[in-house]
Structure formats: C-alpha cells, structure tokens
Design a protein around this motif. Structure first.
Motif, PDB file in Angstrom:
ATOM      1  N   ALA A 126      50.069  42.878  52.812  1.00 24.89           N
ATOM      2  CA  ALA A 126      50.627  41.607  52.346  1.00 24.89           C
ATOM      3  C   ALA A 126      50.485  41.474  50.837  1.00 24.89           C
ATOM      4  O   ALA A 126      51.410  41.017  50.148  1.00 24.89           O
ATOM      5  N   VAL A 127      49.344  41.855  50.291  1.00 19.88           N
ATOM      6  CA  VAL A 127      49.126  41.781  48.845  1.00 19.88           C
ATOM      7  C   VAL A 127      50.047  42.736  48.108  1.00 19.88           C
ATOM      8  O   VAL A 127      50.620  42.396  47.060  1.00 19.88           O
ATOM      9  N   ALA A 128      50.224  43.947  48.646  1.00 14.83           N
ATOM     10  CA  ALA A 128      51.114  44.921  48.006  1.00 14.83           C
ATOM     11  C   ALA A 128      52.556  44.414  47.990  1.00 14.83           C
ATOM     12  O   ALA A 128      53.270  44.555  46.986  1.00 14.83           O
ATOM     13  N   LEU A 129      52.987  43.794  49.092  1.00 12.02           N
ATOM     14  CA  LEU A 129      54.346  43.250  49.151  1.00 12.02           C
ATOM     15  C   LEU A 129      54.500  42.094  48.175  1.00 12.02           C
ATOM     16  O   LEU A 129      55.503  41.999  47.451  1.00 12.02           O
ATOM     17  N   ARG A 130      53.509  41.212  48.112  1.00  9.88           N
ATOM     18  CA  ARG A 130      53.568  40.077  47.196  1.00  9.88           C
ATOM     19  C   ARG A 130      53.621  40.555  45.742  1.00  9.88           C
ATOM     20  O   ARG A 130      54.353  39.985  44.925  1.00  9.88           O
TER      21      ARG A 130
ATOM     22  N   GLU B  59      57.642  43.628  60.527  1.00  5.85           N
ATOM     23  CA  GLU B  59      57.337  45.059  60.461  1.00  5.85           C
ATOM     24  C   GLU B  59      58.593  45.879  60.747  1.00  5.85           C
ATOM     25  O   GLU B  59      59.371  45.548  61.646  1.00  5.85           O
ATOM     26  N   VAL B  60      58.777  46.935  59.985  1.00 14.79           N
ATOM     27  CA  VAL B  60      59.802  47.935  60.251  1.00 14.79           C
ATOM     28  C   VAL B  60      59.125  49.291  60.203  1.00 14.79           C
ATOM     29  O   VAL B  60      58.481  49.636  59.199  1.00 14.79           O
ATOM     30  N   ASP B  61      59.235  50.042  61.281  1.00 18.31           N
ATOM     31  CA  ASP B  61      58.567  51.353  61.363  1.00 18.31           C
ATOM     32  C   ASP B  61      57.078  51.217  61.036  1.00 18.31           C
ATOM     33  O   ASP B  61      56.510  52.022  60.283  1.00 18.31           O
ATOM     34  N   ASP B  62      56.450  50.183  61.600  1.00 19.89           N
ATOM     35  CA  ASP B  62      55.014  49.919  61.440  1.00 19.89           C
ATOM     36  C   ASP B  62      54.611  49.614  60.000  1.00 19.89           C
ATOM     37  O   ASP B  62      53.432  49.735  59.640  1.00 19.89           O
ATOM     38  N   ARG B  63      55.555  49.203  59.182  1.00 25.37           N
ATOM     39  CA  ARG B  63      55.261  48.851  57.792  1.00 25.37           C
ATOM     40  C   ARG B  63      55.605  47.387  57.567  1.00 25.37           C
ATOM     41  O   ARG B  63      56.688  46.929  57.958  1.00 25.37           O
ATOM     42  N   VAL B  64      54.694  46.635  56.937  1.00 28.05           N
ATOM     43  CA  VAL B  64      54.935  45.223  56.669  1.00 28.05           C
ATOM     44  C   VAL B  64      55.980  45.098  55.567  1.00 28.05           C
ATOM     45  O   VAL B  64      55.782  45.586  54.448  1.00 28.05           O
ATOM     46  N   VAL B  65      57.099  44.450  55.906  1.00 31.20           N
ATOM     47  CA  VAL B  65      58.193  44.296  54.942  1.00 31.20           C
ATOM     48  C   VAL B  65      58.551  42.831  54.698  1.00 31.20           C
ATOM     49  O   VAL B  65      59.454  42.543  53.910  1.00 31.20           O
ATOM     50  N   GLY B  66      57.847  41.910  55.367  1.00 34.85           N
ATOM     51  CA  GLY B  66      58.130  40.500  55.165  1.00 34.85           C
ATOM     52  C   GLY B  66      56.928  39.651  55.501  1.00 34.85           C
ATOM     53  O   GLY B  66      56.050  40.067  56.271  1.00 34.85           O
ATOM     54  N   TRP B  67      56.877  38.467  54.925  1.00 34.12           N
ATOM     55  CA  TRP B  67      55.734  37.564  55.095  1.00 34.12           C
ATOM     56  C   TRP B  67      56.187  36.123  54.939  1.00 34.12           C
ATOM     57  O   TRP B  67      57.070  35.816  54.127  1.00 34.12           O
ATOM     58  N   VAL B  68      55.570  35.235  55.686  1.00 32.37           N
ATOM     59  CA  VAL B  68      55.715  33.806  55.471  1.00 32.37           C
ATOM     60  C   VAL B  68      54.494  33.121  56.064  1.00 32.37           C
ATOM     61  O   VAL B  68      53.901  33.619  57.032  1.00 32.37           O
ATOM     62  N   SER B  69      54.087  32.004  55.477  1.00 33.34           N
ATOM     63  CA  SER B  69      53.033  31.182  56.072  1.00 33.34           C
ATOM     64  C   SER B  69      53.540  29.753  56.187  1.00 33.34           C
ATOM     65  O   SER B  69      54.465  29.346  55.481  1.00 33.34           O
ATOM     66  N   ALA B  70      52.944  29.009  57.125  1.00 34.53           N
ATOM     67  CA  ALA B  70      53.361  27.632  57.372  1.00 34.53           C
ATOM     68  C   ALA B  70      52.138  26.819  57.754  1.00 34.53           C
ATOM     69  O   ALA B  70      51.245  27.316  58.455  1.00 34.53           O
TER      70      ALA B  70
ATOM     71  N   VAL C   9      60.686  39.022  51.466  1.00 37.76           N
ATOM     72  CA  VAL C   9      61.066  40.234  52.179  1.00 37.76           C
ATOM     73  C   VAL C   9      61.202  41.358  51.162  1.00 37.76           C
ATOM     74  O   VAL C   9      61.675  41.147  50.031  1.00 37.76           O
ATOM     75  N   HIS C  10      60.785  42.557  51.560  1.00 32.49           N
ATOM     76  CA  HIS C  10      60.906  43.720  50.684  1.00 32.49           C
ATOM     77  C   HIS C  10      62.363  43.881  50.247  1.00 32.49           C
ATOM     78  O   HIS C  10      63.281  43.753  51.057  1.00 32.49           O
ATOM     79  N   PRO C  11      62.611  44.140  48.962  1.00 33.36           N
ATOM     80  CA  PRO C  11      64.000  44.241  48.480  1.00 33.36           C
ATOM     81  C   PRO C  11      64.856  45.225  49.273  1.00 33.36           C
ATOM     82  O   PRO C  11      66.064  45.000  49.443  1.00 33.36           O
ATOM     83  N   GLU C  12      64.258  46.307  49.777  1.00 36.64           N
ATOM     84  CA  GLU C  12      65.038  47.306  50.513  1.00 36.64           C
ATOM     85  C   GLU C  12      65.411  46.845  51.920  1.00 36.64           C
ATOM     86  O   GLU C  12      66.232  47.495  52.588  1.00 36.64           O
ATOM     87  N   GLN C  13      64.798  45.728  52.374  1.00 38.16           N
ATOM     88  CA  GLN C  13      65.013  45.276  53.742  1.00 38.16           C
ATOM     89  C   GLN C  13      65.774  43.949  53.818  1.00 38.16           C
ATOM     90  O   GLN C  13      65.863  43.354  54.897  1.00 38.16           O
ATOM     91  N   ARG C  14      66.328  43.510  52.722  1.00 38.18           N
ATOM     92  CA  ARG C  14      67.017  42.227  52.710  1.00 38.18           C
ATOM     93  C   ARG C  14      68.418  42.337  53.309  1.00 38.18           C
ATOM     94  O   ARG C  14      68.954  43.418  53.476  1.00 38.18           O
ATOM     95  N   ARG C  15      68.971  41.160  53.651  1.00 34.03           N
ATOM     96  CA  ARG C  15      70.305  41.043  54.259  1.00 34.03           C
ATOM     97  C   ARG C  15      70.359  41.715  55.633  1.00 34.03           C
ATOM     98  O   ARG C  15      71.412  42.220  56.043  1.00 34.03           O
ATOM     99  N   ARG C  16      69.228  41.700  56.314  1.00 39.06           N
ATOM    100  CA  ARG C  16      69.189  42.216  57.687  1.00 39.06           C
ATOM    101  C   ARG C  16      68.736  41.126  58.658  1.00 39.06           C
ATOM    102  O   ARG C  16      68.465  41.406  59.818  1.00 39.06           O
TER     103      ARG C  16
END
Length: 301
Positions: A17-21, A54-65, A84-91
């Motif tokens: 999560a920190v790496a994605l942020r 998760e995509v292929d066991d990799r965290v590519v998106g996050w949200v908290s509420a 969302v990770h830039p490579e995984q957007r519009r999906r």
C-alpha cells in the motif's frame, strides 16, 4: 491478465500500500509501520475499513472509508485515498473500490460523504454523484541547507513534544482546530481519538514537533510526522487569541530545523486554498506548490 480481486485490507498489505501510494501521491508521507498500525488498530467508533484491489496477487488499488468522528455533524463520512496503479486504470477497478467504500458507509449510517480527487479525476467523481467543493494545495520544501533555529522572542519558549504531557498538547490543538477551513468543522475531537491519530501514531516525530509556550500556556504548535528522510507537517496552528504575532511561523520554523537536524531532507504539507495565513507562512518558509486536490461531497441514499 487476471481480473482484479477486491478484498478487505490486512496489516500485511502495508508495504504494498505504501509503495502504491508513493507512486500515485509522491507528496504524501506515511510509512509502513504507521500504515500497518492504521489497518490493524483503527480508532474506536470510526468504523474504519480499507479495501485493496489485487491483480496477479499484486496490490494495484486502495481505498479507505470511515465515519468522521471528529465533527459534530451526524452521519458524515469519508472515502479516503482512492487510487489505482497507472497501468491498471480504465478497467473498472476504481469503480469497484469506490462501490465497496460507499456500501460500507451506507451500512454504518453515513448520510453525507466527502472524498478527494485530483483535478484529472474530477469527471470520475462527478460521474459517481460527487460535487467538487474546495481546493487543497500540496507544497514541498527541500531542507538542504537546513533552516536555522529561529530565535524566540522574550517570553516565548520553543519546546519539543518530547518534553510535554499529551493532555496539554491536546487542549492546544482542539482550541485551534474548530475554525480551520473545510467542509465540516473539526469540533468534536475526543482525547482518545486525538491520542490515536497523533500521540500514539508511529510516525509522530516528538523530537521535531514543536510548541510555542507563553506564560506556561501552549499557544502555537507544529506537528511533524515522518517516514525516513521525508516529513509531513500534519498540523500547524495558533490559539485564536494569540494570532497575528508570528507564533505559528515560529513553531513551524523550529520544527523544520529540528526535523532537518534529525535527518529529514524533504518536507511536505497541504492547505485549503482559503487558508490565506498558512499559505503565506509556507510561502515565506520557501514551500513550493507540487499538486492540488479537490474535496468532493455527495449525499448517500
């Protein structure tokens, strides 16, 4: 490529999560330890939850509420840091994460919700029923060379948090927070919530966070949260009756000096665009704008 799987976040998701942020929001500062703490030990009564994609066991998106328990407005909630990770957007990953977050808030009785959106994400927010409300400026300052320690005027002492009892700091902060510009007033911060958010936060740098004391009263302060050589000015404020004397600027300069002496090289902060006094202080200190976000509001039915 496999479809995204949405699930509730777990403490072991903290490094990913920190790496994605850091990739999406390089100007935000929260380390792995404090993120793990946030997931494992949310504040009581907040109904906080986070979801990851998760995509292929990799965290590519996050949200908290969560329910906002820092305001007296009943039924107000937050959707925080949807990304969302830039490579995984519009999906459809962002739509799915937001759907989970809003579904959770409905279940816990939230009626009005705020989220934050980058300017390029405003069409996404509007499509989901959110209306832009206020603009937030993010600013950065490189602490090389380190700023000098300011000289306190007569009658003023500059003290690190490490030398103070937490109830004194709490009383000073809640006295300044109620009129901070925003969509809702931060006028119902309990001592327990403040302890969780600030004093017990693993990222709090008590050696750098600084207060200005006058006649035994804490009248201004600047809170530093840190991850390695990066810091976040979490909150800077002055008691209303002591404003206009330069005490917030004094406390923040001292905090920046102490942080730099402890190895911090990059400082980040954010301010509502309506908060002219703090924007002026940051400009005087040398901060430069690096990004903007908009708060966006929606009614939940």
């Amino acid at each position: 490529m496999a479809d995204a799987r949405i699930r509730t976040a777990e403490p072991d998701d903290a490094p990913a999560a920190v790496a994605l942020r850091a990739l999406v929001y390089p100007y935000l500062v929260r380390g792995v330890a404090s993120t793990r703490q946030m997931i494992a030990e949310p504040p009581s009564g907040e109904e906080w939850v986070a979801f990851v994609a998760e995509v292929d066991d990799r965290v590519v998106g996050w949200v908290s509420a969560y329910r906002n328990i820092r305001t007296s407005e009943a039924g107000f909630g937050e959707v925080s840091l949807l990304h969302v990770h830039p490579e995984q957007r519009r999906r459809g990953i962002g739509d799915a994460l937001l759907g989970e977050a809003l579904g959770h808030l409905r279940q816990v009785g939230v009626r009005r919700v705020r989220t934050w959106a980058l300017p390029e994400a405003l069409p996404f927010a509007r499509r989901h029923g959110f209306t832009p409300s206020r603009e937030l400026r993010y600013s950065a300052l490189e602490l090389r060379p380190a700023p000098p320690m300011p000289a306190a005027p007569p009658g003023v002492r500059l003290l690190p948090f490490a030398e103070l009892d937490p109830p004194r700091v709490y009383r000073a902060e809640i006295a300044t927070a109620a009129d901070e510009p925003g969509d809702v007033a931060s006028d119902a911060i309990s001592y327990e919530t403040w302890q969780h958010d600030v004093w017990q936060n693993l990222g709090l740098d008590k050696a750098a966070s600084t207060v200005a004391e006058v006649d035994g009263e804490l009248v201004a302060f600047s809170v530093v949260k840190r991850d390695g050589d990066r810091m976040w000015s979490d909150y800077t404020g002055t008691l209303p009756e002591h404003r206009g004397r330069g005490l917030a600027r004094l406390a923040k300069r001292a905090a920046l000096h102490r942080a730099a002496a402890g190895g911090v090289r990059f400082a980040y902060t954010s301010n509502d665009e309506a908060n002219g006094p703090m924007l002026a202080i940051n400009t005087q200190l040398g901060y430069q704008p690096v990004a903007a976000q908009w708060s966006c509001l929606a009614e939940l039915t």
